[in-house]
Enzyme design. Structure first.
Site, PDB file in Angstrom:
ATOM      1  N   CYS A 136       0.814  -1.201   0.000  1.00 18.16           N
ATOM      2  CA  CYS A 136       0.000   0.000   0.000  1.00 18.16           C
ATOM      3  C   CYS A 136       0.857   1.265   0.000  1.00 18.16           C
ATOM      4  O   CYS A 136       1.630   1.497  -0.921  1.00 18.16           O
ATOM      5  CB  CYS A 136      -0.942  -0.069   1.205  1.00 18.16           C
ATOM      6  SG  CYS A 136      -2.303   1.101   1.176  1.00 18.16           S
ATOM      7  N   ILE A 137       0.799   2.086   1.025  1.00 21.15           N
ATOM      8  CA  ILE A 137       1.549   3.340   1.098  1.00 21.15           C
ATOM      9  C   ILE A 137       2.977   3.132   1.602  1.00 21.15           C
ATOM     10  O   ILE A 137       3.836   3.996   1.422  1.00 21.15           O
ATOM     11  CB  ILE A 137       0.808   4.363   2.001  1.00 21.15           C
ATOM     12  CG1 ILE A 137       1.415   5.772   1.904  1.00 21.15           C
ATOM     13  CG2 ILE A 137       0.798   3.885   3.449  1.00 21.15           C
ATOM     14  CD1 ILE A 137       1.305   6.430   0.551  1.00 21.15           C
TER      15      ILE A 137
END
Length: 224
Positions: A136-137
């Site tokens: 994800c991030i």
């Protein structure tokens, strides 16, 4: 012997901590592969606490280690005790806690700073040539620390399916190579031993996110 994999958490909950479904997927895929997960979190205050019903910050104060212990069912260690020599790999799930508690990406973007403790752990695994998995991030951490690395947060063109695609552009400005990928895929930077997958950077069904994390876990264990 079973591979020992450190899983680094940033709290409990998508908007102010670790994304719970991503953490669960990591732990399930590690378990299925016969690997031993060791869960860690820094013993620090959260940037803030978000009411996940209203999507708004509250006046509460919470601790990242204490909140992360909820996901780990209490089986968690202070990040300060992590010893890279006894571990085979590191995985960092996503969630806004990565951008708020492990770094200041949420408020400063590419000009962010990373927690000294978190940066030291990332550099230790990298120096030991042990693989690092990023969901994800969390690839922004690698982009900030390891210039020239290759990672993915999915796609670099914003649309309904990829609402956070501008993150890719910021990472490119840091000097990393962003590789477009599908949510079910993981990208391997063999030189830096980084494995990344977009997870909830994509507006996709949860089973596809789960499958992409499985791809990442398999590649991490292959490199370990």
């Amino acid at each position: 012997m079973a591979k020992r994999v450190a899983v680094l958490l940033a709290g409990c909950g998508v908007f102010d901590g670790s994304e719970i479904h991503e953490v669960s997927a990591v732990l399930v895929h590690l378990s299925r592969a016969g690997a031993q997960a060791e869960v860690y979190a820094p013993n620090i205050p959260q940037m803030h606490v978000v009411d996940h019903v209203k999507g708004q910050p509250t006046q509460e104060q919470r601790n990242v280690l204490v909140e992360s212990a909820r996901i780990a069912r209490g089986n968690i260690k202070d990040l300060a005790t992590l010893d890279v020599k006894g571990l085979d790999a590191l995985i960092i799930p996503g969630g806004f806690g990565v951008a708020k508690n492990l770094s200041t990406w949420a408020t400063q973007g590419k000009n962010c700073s990373i927690s000294k403790e978190v940066e030291a752990v990332l550099r230790a695994f990298h120096a030991a040539h042990k693989p690092i998995g990023l969901c994800c991030i969390s690839p922004v951490l690698a982009a900030k620390i390891f210039p020239g690395c290759e990672v993915t947060v999915g796609h670099d063109t914003e649309c309904e399916q990829w609402p956070y695609a501008k993150t890719a552009e910021a990472m490119k400005e840091l000097g990393c190579r962003h590789v477009n990928s599908q949510v079910t895929e993981a990208h391997v930077d063999a030189r830096n031993r980084l494995v990344s997958t977009s997870a909830f950077m994509c507006n996709a069904p949860i089973h596809q996110v789960h499958d992409g994390i499985g791809s990442m876990v398999r590649e991490v264990l292959r490199l370990a």
